[in-house]
Design a protein around this motif. Structure first.
Motif, short mmCIF file in Angstrom:
data_model
loop_
_atom_site.label_atom_id
_atom_site.label_comp_id
_atom_site.label_asym_id
_atom_site.label_seq_id
_atom_site.Cartn_x
_atom_site.Cartn_y
_atom_site.Cartn_z
N GLN A 75 0.69 -1.12 -0.07
CA GLN A 75 0.00 0.16 0.07
C GLN A 75 0.86 1.15 0.21
O GLN A 75 0.48 2.28 -0.68
CB GLN A 75 -0.76 -0.21 1.17
CG GLN A 75 -0.36 0.16 2.61
CD GLN A 75 -0.10 1.51 2.92
OE1 GLN A 75 -0.60 2.22 2.64
NE2 GLN A 75 0.75 1.56 4.13
N ARG A 76 1.91 1.12 0.67
CA ARG A 76 2.83 2.46 0.53
C ARG A 76 3.51 2.81 -0.88
O ARG A 76 3.53 3.92 -1.05
CB ARG A 76 3.85 2.36 1.66
CG ARG A 76 3.58 2.48 2.98
CD ARG A 76 4.83 2.49 4.01
NE ARG A 76 5.39 1.42 4.30
CZ ARG A 76 6.68 1.13 4.10
NH1 ARG A 76 7.28 2.14 3.29
NH2 ARG A 76 7.34 -0.11 4.44
N HIS A 77 3.90 1.66 -1.55
CA HIS A 77 4.35 2.03 -2.72
C HIS A 77 3.78 1.86 -3.81
O HIS A 77 3.95 1.87 -4.99
CB HIS A 77 5.46 0.93 -2.81
CG HIS A 77 6.78 1.24 -1.94
ND1 HIS A 77 7.45 2.46 -1.72
CD2 HIS A 77 7.02 0.32 -0.71
CE1 HIS A 77 8.26 1.98 -0.94
NE2 HIS A 77 8.16 0.92 -0.12
N PHE A 78 2.44 1.85 -3.67
CA PHE A 78 1.23 1.55 -4.78
C PHE A 78 1.22 2.91 -5.54
O PHE A 78 0.93 3.89 -4.85
CB PHE A 78 -0.23 1.30 -4.15
CG PHE A 78 -1.41 1.52 -4.95
CD1 PHE A 78 -1.45 1.08 -6.25
CD2 PHE A 78 -2.20 2.44 -4.68
CE1 PHE A 78 -2.35 1.05 -7.14
CE2 PHE A 78 -3.26 2.76 -5.57
CZ PHE A 78 -3.57 2.18 -6.76
N ASP A 79 1.57 2.78 -6.93
CA ASP A 79 1.47 3.76 -7.68
C ASP A 79 0.57 3.56 -8.88
O ASP A 79 0.66 2.60 -9.61
CB ASP A 79 2.97 4.07 -8.36
CG ASP A 79 3.04 5.38 -9.49
OD1 ASP A 79 1.99 5.92 -9.70
OD2 ASP A 79 4.03 5.60 -9.71
N TYR A 84 -1.59 -1.21 -12.47
CA TYR A 84 -2.42 -2.08 -11.63
C TYR A 84 -3.69 -2.25 -12.43
O TYR A 84 -4.42 -1.17 -12.88
CB TYR A 84 -2.60 -1.47 -10.25
CG TYR A 84 -1.28 -1.46 -9.61
CD1 TYR A 84 -1.09 -2.63 -8.39
CD2 TYR A 84 -0.44 -0.47 -9.65
CE1 TYR A 84 0.01 -2.57 -7.84
CE2 TYR A 84 0.78 -0.51 -8.82
CZ TYR A 84 0.98 -1.63 -7.76
OH TYR A 84 2.33 -1.53 -7.39
N GLY A 85 -4.24 -3.49 -12.17
CA GLY A 85 -5.69 -3.87 -12.55
C GLY A 85 -6.72 -3.10 -11.77
O GLY A 85 -6.32 -2.88 -10.46
N TRP A 114 -8.11 -15.15 -8.16
CA TRP A 114 -7.23 -16.09 -8.95
C TRP A 114 -6.43 -15.55 -10.00
O TRP A 114 -6.04 -16.35 -10.82
CB TRP A 114 -7.90 -17.46 -9.37
CG TRP A 114 -9.00 -17.11 -10.40
CD1 TRP A 114 -8.94 -15.98 -11.23
CD2 TRP A 114 -10.15 -18.02 -10.52
NE1 TRP A 114 -10.18 -16.19 -12.09
CE2 TRP A 114 -11.01 -17.54 -11.75
CE3 TRP A 114 -10.56 -19.33 -9.84
CZ2 TRP A 114 -11.81 -18.00 -12.13
CZ3 TRP A 114 -11.93 -19.64 -10.31
CH2 TRP A 114 -12.67 -19.30 -11.35
N GLY A 115 -6.00 -14.24 -9.95
CA GLY A 115 -5.09 -13.58 -11.04
C GLY A 115 -3.96 -14.06 -11.10
O GLY A 115 -3.50 -14.74 -9.88
N ASN A 116 -3.05 -13.37 -11.85
CA ASN A 116 -1.83 -13.84 -11.96
C ASN A 116 -0.78 -12.76 -11.20
O ASN A 116 0.39 -12.96 -11.27
CB ASN A 116 -1.33 -13.91 -13.25
CG ASN A 116 -1.33 -12.69 -14.26
OD1 ASN A 116 -1.41 -11.61 -13.72
ND2 ASN A 116 -1.61 -12.77 -15.66
N GLY A 117 -1.49 -11.98 -10.37
CA GLY A 117 -0.50 -10.89 -9.79
C GLY A 117 0.24 -11.44 -8.49
O GLY A 117 1.33 -10.91 -8.30
#
Length: 294
Positions: A75-79, A84-85, A114-117
């Motif tokens: 969450q801190r580095h989410f850009d 991102y989907g 069940w995504g590939n993330g």
């Protein structure tokens, strides 16, 4: 200077695969793809690399996969500009608001994603814990659970991590590698398709039709093809990624998984210099203390 550790070599393979794949917006039969005209740099990496850096940061800090710290890193580095989907964006914004990942990860999509993330970011973790394959399975599953709690999402992460671990600790390739990976993956569709991949003898185009090409952005639809590409291209990083560009639809993620596995075996020097130099450098906030082998 000592060589990069397998985990950080794998991260660079993932970074370059991700960034290269993100630049491939042309159809696979486009002359530039068929003729292998390398796109001009710099190539910016996507969420695949951003999240993989968080995984390695947590391992570097704790020596194991601390799930609470990983959720915090995510969450801190989410850009949001990193591609991102929409589902991942919603989840990470909820984490940023202080909601518990334990509640959210299991509730999204009616039982977990069940995504590939989880698979796209995990190859360096496999190299980190190799050759302790039991540990690789456990830690990869823990890394997946933070965002992808569905059994197939977890299975995809375990498969990529085990493939990377075997890549840097054994000479296995081709069907032998894939069969060894399958034995460590829980029963389900990911494992079934890896078992199919282990016996597959056709072209890359035929493999994509048989195994999936990433169109569904699911673990089942992209992990088996990525493993097949890696297992048949350990000697040629460049050929592996151009082949992925030709046959895959979720090109950046298939290339990230494939590149991360191959580089776990070949090391940083196995990535062509022009490719290494074209990719965006790793983020400055990644400050590892165990980058190099002793």
């Amino acid at each position: 200077m000592a060589p990069l550790s397998p985990a950080y070599a794998s991260l660079h393979g993932l970074r370059i695969g991700d960034a290269f794949g993100a630049r491939i917006t042309l159809p696979g039969d486009h002359p530039d793809v068929v003729g292998r005209v390398l796109p001009p740099g710099p190539w910016a990496w996507t969420d695949d690399t951003e999240m993989a850096c968080s995984v390695l940061s947590v391992l570097d800090r704790h020596g194991h996969l601390d799930q609470d710290d990983l959720a915090d890193h995510f969450q801190r580095h989410f850009d949001p500009d990193r591609g991102y989907g929409p589902g991942a964006e919603r989840v990470l914004l909820r984490y940023r608001r202080g909601e518990s990942w334990r509640d959210i990860a299991r509730s999204v999509f009616g039982g977990g994603s069940w995504g590939n993330g989880a698979a796209m970011r995990v190859a360096p973790l496999g190299a980190w814990f190799a050759p302790e394959l039991d540990r690789v399975v456990t830690e990869a599953a823990k890394s997946a659970e933070v965002t992808h709690a569905h059994p197939e999402g977890i299975a995809g992460a375990v498969a990529v991590a085990v493939a990377a671990a075997l890549a840097c600790t054994s000479p296995l390739d081709g069907g032998e590698l894939l069969r060894a990976v399958a034995t460590r993956v829980a029963l389900g569709e990911v494992r079934r398709r890896i078992e199919v991949a282990a016996e597959f003898r056709g072209t890359a185009e035929e493999a994509a039709r048989e195994l999936g090409n990433g169109r569904e952005v699911s673990a089942m639809d992209s992990v088996p093809l990525s493993l097949w590409l890696a297992a048949h291209h350990f000697g040629d990083f460049e050929d592996a990624l151009w082949t992925a560009a030709r046959v895959a639809e979720d090109v950046d993620t298939v290339c990230a998984m494939t590149g991360g596995i191959i580089a776990a075996r070949t090391g940083y020097d196995g990535i062509p210099v022009r490719w290494r130099d074209s990719g965006e450098p790793l983020p400055r906030w990644l400050v590892p203390s165990a980058v190099y082998e002793a």
